[in-house]
Design an enzyme around this catalytic site. Sequence first.
Site, PDB file in Angstrom:
ATOM      1  N   THR A 136    -154.728 -78.787 -24.033  1.00  0.00           N
ATOM      2  CA  THR A 136    -153.400 -78.638 -23.456  1.00  0.00           C
ATOM      3  C   THR A 136    -153.214 -77.216 -22.963  1.00  0.00           C
ATOM      4  O   THR A 136    -154.036 -76.337 -23.217  1.00  0.00           O
ATOM      5  CB  THR A 136    -152.315 -78.947 -24.497  1.00  0.00           C
ATOM      6  OG1 THR A 136    -152.344 -77.936 -25.503  1.00  0.00           O
ATOM      7  CG2 THR A 136    -152.546 -80.302 -25.137  1.00  0.00           C
TER       8      THR A 136
ATOM      9  N   SER B  70    -150.994 -75.227 -24.069  1.00  0.00           N
ATOM     10  CA  SER B  70    -150.561 -74.367 -25.164  1.00  0.00           C
ATOM     11  C   SER B  70    -151.653 -74.125 -26.188  1.00  0.00           C
ATOM     12  O   SER B  70    -151.616 -73.151 -26.926  1.00  0.00           O
ATOM     13  CB  SER B  70    -149.354 -74.992 -25.874  1.00  0.00           C
ATOM     14  OG  SER B  70    -149.695 -76.265 -26.391  1.00  0.00           O
ATOM     15  N   CYS B  71    -152.637 -75.017 -26.265  1.00  0.00           N
ATOM     16  CA  CYS B  71    -153.670 -74.886 -27.278  1.00  0.00           C
ATOM     17  C   CYS B  71    -154.943 -75.500 -26.753  1.00  0.00           C
ATOM     18  O   CYS B  71    -154.929 -76.505 -26.063  1.00  0.00           O
ATOM     19  CB  CYS B  71    -153.245 -75.578 -28.571  1.00  0.00           C
ATOM     20  SG  CYS B  71    -154.523 -75.590 -29.850  1.00  0.00           S
ATOM     21  N   GLY B  72    -156.060 -74.892 -27.107  1.00  0.00           N
ATOM     22  CA  GLY B  72    -157.332 -75.431 -26.674  1.00  0.00           C
ATOM     23  C   GLY B  72    -158.108 -75.994 -27.845  1.00  0.00           C
ATOM     24  O   GLY B  72    -157.557 -76.628 -28.721  1.00  0.00           O
TER      25      GLY B  72
END
Length: 282
Positions: A112, A114-116
Site C-alpha cells: 500500500t 502507507s506501508c510496504g
Amino acid sequence: MGRVTERRRIIRIRDGKVTTRPDTLVAEEPLEIRLNGKPLAITMRTPGDDFALAAGFLVSEGVIGDGSEVQQIAYCAGATADGVNTYNVVDVRLAPGVSVPDITLERNVYTTSSCGLCGKASLDAVRTTTRHPLADTPPVRVEPALLAALPDRLRAAQRVFDRTGGLHAAALFSETGELLDVREDVGRHNAVDKLVGRALTDGRLPLSRTILLVSGRASFELAQKAVMAGIPVLAAVSAPSSLAVDLAAETGLTLVGFLRGPSMNVYAGEERVSLETTADRG
C-alpha cells in the site's frame, strides 16, 4: 507524464462560510512491477519516476544490485483487454546471465501507499541478501547541527507538496549536507525506492557516504531499504519503530529519529554522530 496531481471540486468551509472551489490532489495509482514478463508486485504510488521505482524496489528486495544487471525497463503496451497502455505496468528485463529468482507467492506481493513489506521474515532476508554491506571507511561523521539543517533543505525542495500538502519525500544528502537527490511520492517507501533506483541507473550504488532523510517515521522497511543500498545514515523527522531500531543495531546503520530543529534522538550507530558531551544513558 502530467499525472502527478489531479484537480477535484470541493466544498470549503472556513469560519462558517461555505464556498466551492477546485483543489489540487496528489495522484495515486497502482503500479504493477513485472520481472522478465512475470508479475512480481503491485504498489500504490504517485505516477512519475516509475522506472526508477521499479529498479529501486528490486534493489530493496535483493533481486539486483548493479545497473549492469538490468537489460531494459519499459511500460507494457496493451496492458488492458482492449490494448490500451495504462502506463501502470512496468516490466524489468534482466541482462543475459543474471539469475531470475523464483517468483513464488511469498514474493508476489501487494504494497500500500502507507506501508510496504514488513515482518521478521524480511529481517532475516536483509542479513543474507544485501549486496552492499555498510562499508563507509573511514566512517561517515556528521555534526548534529548538520543533521538539524536537513529537514528545511528537504522541505524547500518539495515542489509537489507545496501544491497538494499530501506527499511524502525522501532526500539523499552527502556527508557534508549537499542535497544530491529528492523524490516525492504518496508512499514513503516509494520515494526511497525512486532515490535508490535512480542511483542504480546512474551507477552510484552503493551509496556508502550519504545520508537518507525521510519526511515521516522510520519504519523497518525504510531501514531495510537504506541497508540494501549501502546507506550508512538514516534520519527521520518522526519516530522509528522498534524493529527498525533492531535492524539498525544489527547491521551498523546509524538511525536518527524525531529530527526537529536542534533536537533529535540517536537510536543506533551513534559512532557516526559527533557528540560533544557524554550522552546520558540513564
